[in-house]
Design an enzyme around this catalytic site. Structure first.
Site, PDB file in Angstrom:
ATOM      1  N   PHE A   1     -33.620  15.578 -37.407  1.00 25.21           N
ATOM      2  CA  PHE A   1     -34.779  15.304 -36.569  1.00 25.21           C
ATOM      3  C   PHE A   1     -34.737  16.222 -35.367  1.00 25.21           C
ATOM      4  CE2 PHE A   1     -38.043  11.988 -35.967  1.00 25.21           C
ATOM      5  CZ  PHE A   1     -38.182  11.555 -37.264  1.00 25.21           C
TER       6      PHE A   1
ATOM      7  N   GLN B   1     -45.436  11.749 -23.929  1.00 22.50           N
ATOM      8  CA  GLN B   1     -45.105  12.638 -25.039  1.00 22.50           C
ATOM      9  C   GLN B   1     -46.301  12.898 -25.942  1.00 22.50           C
ATOM     10  OE1 GLN B   1     -42.121  11.487 -28.364  1.00 22.50           O
ATOM     11  NE2 GLN B   1     -41.230  13.159 -27.212  1.00 22.50           N
TER      12      GLN B   1
ATOM     13  N   HIS C   1     -46.976  14.034 -29.524  1.00 17.71           N
ATOM     14  CA  HIS C   1     -46.300  14.274 -30.796  1.00 17.71           C
ATOM     15  C   HIS C   1     -46.942  15.493 -31.419  1.00 17.71           C
ATOM     16  CE1 HIS C   1     -44.623  13.816 -34.760  1.00 17.71           C
ATOM     17  NE2 HIS C   1     -43.882  12.817 -34.336  1.00 17.71           N
TER      18      HIS C   1
ATOM     19  N   LEU D   1     -50.406   9.413 -37.018  1.00 16.01           N
ATOM     20  CA  LEU D   1     -49.113  10.097 -36.931  1.00 16.01           C
ATOM     21  C   LEU D   1     -48.610  10.621 -38.278  1.00 16.01           C
ATOM     22  CD1 LEU D   1     -46.476  10.660 -35.244  1.00 16.01           C
ATOM     23  CD2 LEU D   1     -45.703   8.413 -35.991  1.00 16.01           C
TER      24      LEU D   1
ATOM     25  N   GLU E   1     -42.083  13.416 -37.690  1.00 20.27           N
ATOM     26  CA  GLU E   1     -41.248  14.596 -37.530  1.00 20.27           C
ATOM     27  C   GLU E   1     -40.280  14.710 -38.708  1.00 20.27           C
ATOM     28  OE1 GLU E   1     -40.091  15.198 -33.384  1.00 20.27           O
ATOM     29  OE2 GLU E   1     -38.027  15.198 -34.080  1.00 20.27           O
TER      30      GLU E   1
ATOM     31  N   ARG F   1     -39.932  17.652 -29.038  1.00 19.12           N
ATOM     32  CA  ARG F   1     -41.376  17.522 -29.189  1.00 19.12           C
ATOM     33  C   ARG F   1     -42.172  18.213 -28.085  1.00 19.12           C
ATOM     34  NH1 ARG F   1     -41.375  11.202 -31.248  1.00 19.12           N
ATOM     35  NH2 ARG F   1     -40.528  11.712 -33.304  1.00 19.12           N
TER      36      ARG F   1
END
Lengths: 252, 596
Positions: B128, B249, B251, B261, B264, B295
């Protein structure tokens, strides 16, 4: 300014003509309505409105903010916005408007008491879910690290653990309509099998005992409405068959 | 109206609990489990049935240095998290979280969570963004995954375990305001039962905010509709400051146009980002980690590509996430929900075609200030972190701060479980059962009642959702991936104007029964507090750090700005407090330039 795209900017690229959609929606507010009625209405959509939930939100915004329905994730994973759509149970957020004939007839999930409009009282549904002891039972002291499970054993849980408890299946099931207090229903039975199938669970025998009665499991008549409507593509009938198999196997 | 207030204030029904937890997501239910299993009388309030909480939408994994795939340890995880936070994270809390991580993941497994498995039977872990071996040397597989449904698997497992522990849930109850007494201690909460429209005062020796984030203050968001920052609004109205709210944040991979979404984990499994020329542009920006850089870094790189005319699509407004080279088998096995989402929301089957994606608001790093036991802390008499009695905050609504200026993927689920559990343990250790409830102040329900009475008494004005829409559009336009002083200052003016409109909305539907219009109007009171906090904190921070990228101040400024922002609703006032740079047992990680 950032390049992050606002919905309205996207509208331009998806330029389409005026889109008006016709609805017929079940309405009932016990605070003011003597009885339920169907409300006919039309709403003009924005080009970004793609799913049924988008249209419902649009109705609430520009037509009538008193229309009551549940919604949250808007991507088919929380299970809030299950309703009866043109006669078939489904999730509003993953039902594409272009697949629906008009007027779009929206009713609450069948077989459960209506609280208001498209919102049903799900107490009975969850009671059945809770009745199967929906948690791992393993009384041996856990190891310091994870309990080992082979990929093949883990695969047994695929098609079971993904349930989102939306109740589309149980409320499409005639056996559940007749005996919601006695028949566990497809959603609960799918989860019963999810724990029976888990190599880490040790309560197989108690779980089977609990289901061995004329109603809890055996009211399933393999009508398969549950399979037909599940928005996650799961197969409760198959899971019910597997439970029956386990029961037969332990008697011989 | 005064009449109504008097009547209700004296007659509001009351119930007493040891602890009341507001929110039934991953943090709330991990905390309630700890309390219920210890025999405490705990009530959990939730606007939605617990398994519908937004934790359910988390996809890729939960971070823990199990080392199942290759060598790993908590110290490397800690380094990555500190560096990922752009050094704004509090290093005591980060050390605590990374050390606890393996234990809490094993616990989840013991609870029955269906993690994917390796051939040797251990938990499968995938790479990740920002997670590395040996202090940034190379990517490491640290994200413990249940396909691309890790949040769903985690949330359902926690709910199931709470069913076993007989936790008492108040399902479809909305908390309106907390009650603080003359000492400033929290003594309970006023809540609305959505089905009946009735109010209840829940008296509690301890109240825990676990209300999640407020991603719905932006127009384009990966967040669920329920993410309206209710805990932050309640805290702000009760005089508690909000910390580091300028850090939001983006994404990198929200479905263009839809906002939904795409984990990731897609890039963890080997997916790559392409511009319109088919170039894997992340190789230019982050030569070592490439598509698996943190990110904030990837989002800015994507934004740059789009701005410089290399965006894909007819309007050049997105980039492409390519994963067909992973093969149908891997996609079906490891990323089945992503395929479902891409087909439904982007009209592409990722086995064949790339998914159009844009950076999309996803997570709030800031929140209600706490220490690593989850206790809410505020500056008082020279102590920057004085404990507020009877009040905890955990999960996304809290700022511990483990995420600082930028959160690493998989650290959010970890945050929920580690601090939900820690708060539960801290409450148990405080021997609550031996003490009685503090008396409820006479005006306990007044704030909540006044908000309701205003809506119920309204006879004209605009719909609350028009104001909410304008708040979202203003935040989107003025507080994006890249910010300028001019945009931010204008944004402050616009949001403060909107705050005036929030107090003058009209609720047409006065029904008591499951009135969703009333609930949404009450949510706007919370949205506006979060919007004010965000834009005001952002306009004041004259540097670029993590997710706060300031065109006019492009460099990080550790001399003047290595500090936490505190925003107070009263007077829209700002204050600051130092970052806790001293870990529990190891040496401080000193700020360094962030390259990947």
């Amino acid at each position: 300014m950032s390049a992050v795209v606002e919905p309205s900017q996207h509208a331009a690229s998806a330029a389409q003509g005026r889109r008006v959609v016709k609805f017929s929606i079940y309405r009932y507010d016990p605070d003011k309505d003597a009885r339920p009625y169907m409300q006919d209405l039309e709403v003009e959509l924005e080009p970004t409105d793609k799913m049924l939930l988008d249209a419902l939100m649009r109705i609430k915004q520009v037509k009538d903010d008193s229309v009551a329905f549940r919604r949250s994730c808007r991507e088919g994973v929380c299970g809030s916005d299950a309703m009866n759509i043109n006669g078939r149970n489904g999730l509003a957020c993953v039902t594409n408007l272009r697949d629906l004939e008009q007027p779009i007839v929206l009713k609450p999930l069948p077989g459960l008491p209506v609280i208001r409009d498209l919102i049903v009282d799900m107490t009975q549904f969850f009671k059945q879910y809770h009745s199967i002891r929906p948690y791992l039972i393993n009384d041996t002291p856990p190891p310091e690290k994870e309990r080992l499970q082979s990929p093949e054993e883990r695969e047994e849980l695929d098609g079971l653990y993904e349930c989102i408890l939306c109740a589309c299946c149980s409320t499409a099931c005639p056996s559940f309509w007749w005996n919601p207090d006695k028949f566990v229903g497809p959603a609960g039975l799918l989860q019963a099998y999810r724990f029976l199938a888990d190599s880490r669970d040790q309560a197989t025998s108690e779980r089977l005992d609990d289901l061995e009665d004329p109603y809890r499991l055996f009211r399933c008549r393999s009508i398969m409405n549950c399979v037909d409507v599940c928005p996650k593509g799961l197969n409760p009938t198959r899971a019910i068959g597997k439970i029956k198999e386990l029961m037969v196997r332990r008697t011989v | 109206m005064a009449d109504v207030l008097n009547h209700l204030s004296n007659n509001l029904p009351r119930r007493k609990f040891d602890a009341v937890i507001i929110g039934a997501g991953g943090a709330g239910m991990r905390c309630s489990l700890q309390l219920a299993e210890a025999g405490y009388d705990v009530a959990v309030l939730s606007k939605v049935f617990p398994t519908r909480s937004h934790t359910v939408a988390a996809q890729g994994g939960i971070g823990a240095s199990l080392g199942n795939m290759s060598e790993d340890n908590w110290y490397w995880h800690m380094f990555d998290t500190v560096k990922g936070s752009d050094y704004l994270g509090d290093q005591d809390a980060i050390e605590f979280m990374c050390r606890e991580a393996p234990k809490v993941v094993y616990e989840l497994e013991h609870f029955g969570m269906p993690f994917d498995r390796n051939p040797d039977g251990t938990i499968y872990q995938r790479p990740f963004g920002g997670h590395t071996a040996n202090f940034g040397e190379k990517p490491v597989q640290r994200a413990c995954a249940a396909a691309d449904r890790t949040g769903h698997a985690l949330l359902h497992t926690l709910y199931q375990r709470n069913v076993r522990a007989r936790t008492q849930f108040f399902v479809e109850w909305m908390a309106l305001d907390i009650v603080r007494d003359a000492d400033g201690d929290c003594v309970g909460v006023v809540a609305l039962e959505m089905e009946t429209g009735e109010l209840l005062v829940l008296e509690a020796k301890v109240t825990v905010f676990a209300t999640g984030g407020a991603g719905r203050i932006f127009a384009a968001s990966t967040n669920a509709f329920i993410n309206t920052g209710d805990g932050l609004g309640m805290a702000a109205r009760a005089g508690i400051p909000l910390e580091d709210m300028e850090f939001w944040q983006f994404h990198p991979t929200g479905v263009a146009g839809a906002g939904v979404l795409i984990t990731e984990g897609v890039r963890g499994e080997g997916g790559i980002l392409l511009n319109k020329q088919g170039e894997r542009f992340m190789e230019r920006y982050a030569p070592t980690l490439k598509d698996l850089a943190p990110r904030d870094f990837v989002s800015r790189s994507m934004d740059q590509e789009i701005k410089e005319g290399r965006g894909a699509g007819p309007d050049g407004d997105h980039v492409l996430l390519k994963l067909d080279h992973l093969g149908a088998e891997t996609i079906m096995k490891r990323l089945p929900s992503i395929r479902e989402i891409a087909i439904k929301f982007a009209n592409v089957d990722p086995i064949i075609d790339p998914i159009p994606v844009v950076p999309t608001i996803h997570y709030q790093m800031g929140g209600i200030p706490t220490n690593y036991h989850g206790q809410v802390v505020v500056p008082k008499n020279g102590d920057a972190n004085a404990v507020v009695g009877g009040l905890y905050a955990i999960g996304e609504c809290a700022c511990v701060s483990v995420h600082g200026a930028n959160r690493l993927g998989t650290n959010s689920l970890l945050d929920l479980v580690v601090f939900g559990r820690a708060a539960g343990n801290h409450i148990v250790a405080s021997k609550l059962r031996d003490v009685g409830h503090k008396p409820l102040p006479r005006d306990a329900g007044d704030a909540a009642l006044a908000r309701l009475a205003r809506l119920d008494g309204s006879s004209s004005g605009e719909n609350s959702q028009e104001v909410a829409g304008d708040i979202r559009r203003a935040m989107q336009a003025h507080c994006g991936v890249f910010r300028t002083q001019e945009l931010l200052d204008e944004g402050v003016t616009r949001i403060l104007e909107l705050a005036g409109r929030v107090g003058a909305t009209h609720l047409k539907d006065k029904s008591k029964v499951f009135n969703t219009a009333r609930v949404e109007a009450l949510e706007v009171d919370n949205l506006i507090e979060v919007a004010k906090a965000t834009i005001s904190s952002a306009a004041a921070r004259k540097e670029s750090r993590g997710a706060h990228a300031h065109r006019d101040h492009p460099e990080r400024d550790d001399v003047n700005w290595l500090k936490h922002t505190l925003w107070y609703s009263d007077g829209n006032r700002l204050d600051y407090k130092p970052v806790r740079t001293t870990p529990l047992t190891v040496e401080t990680f000193q700020p360094k330039a962030r390259t990947f």
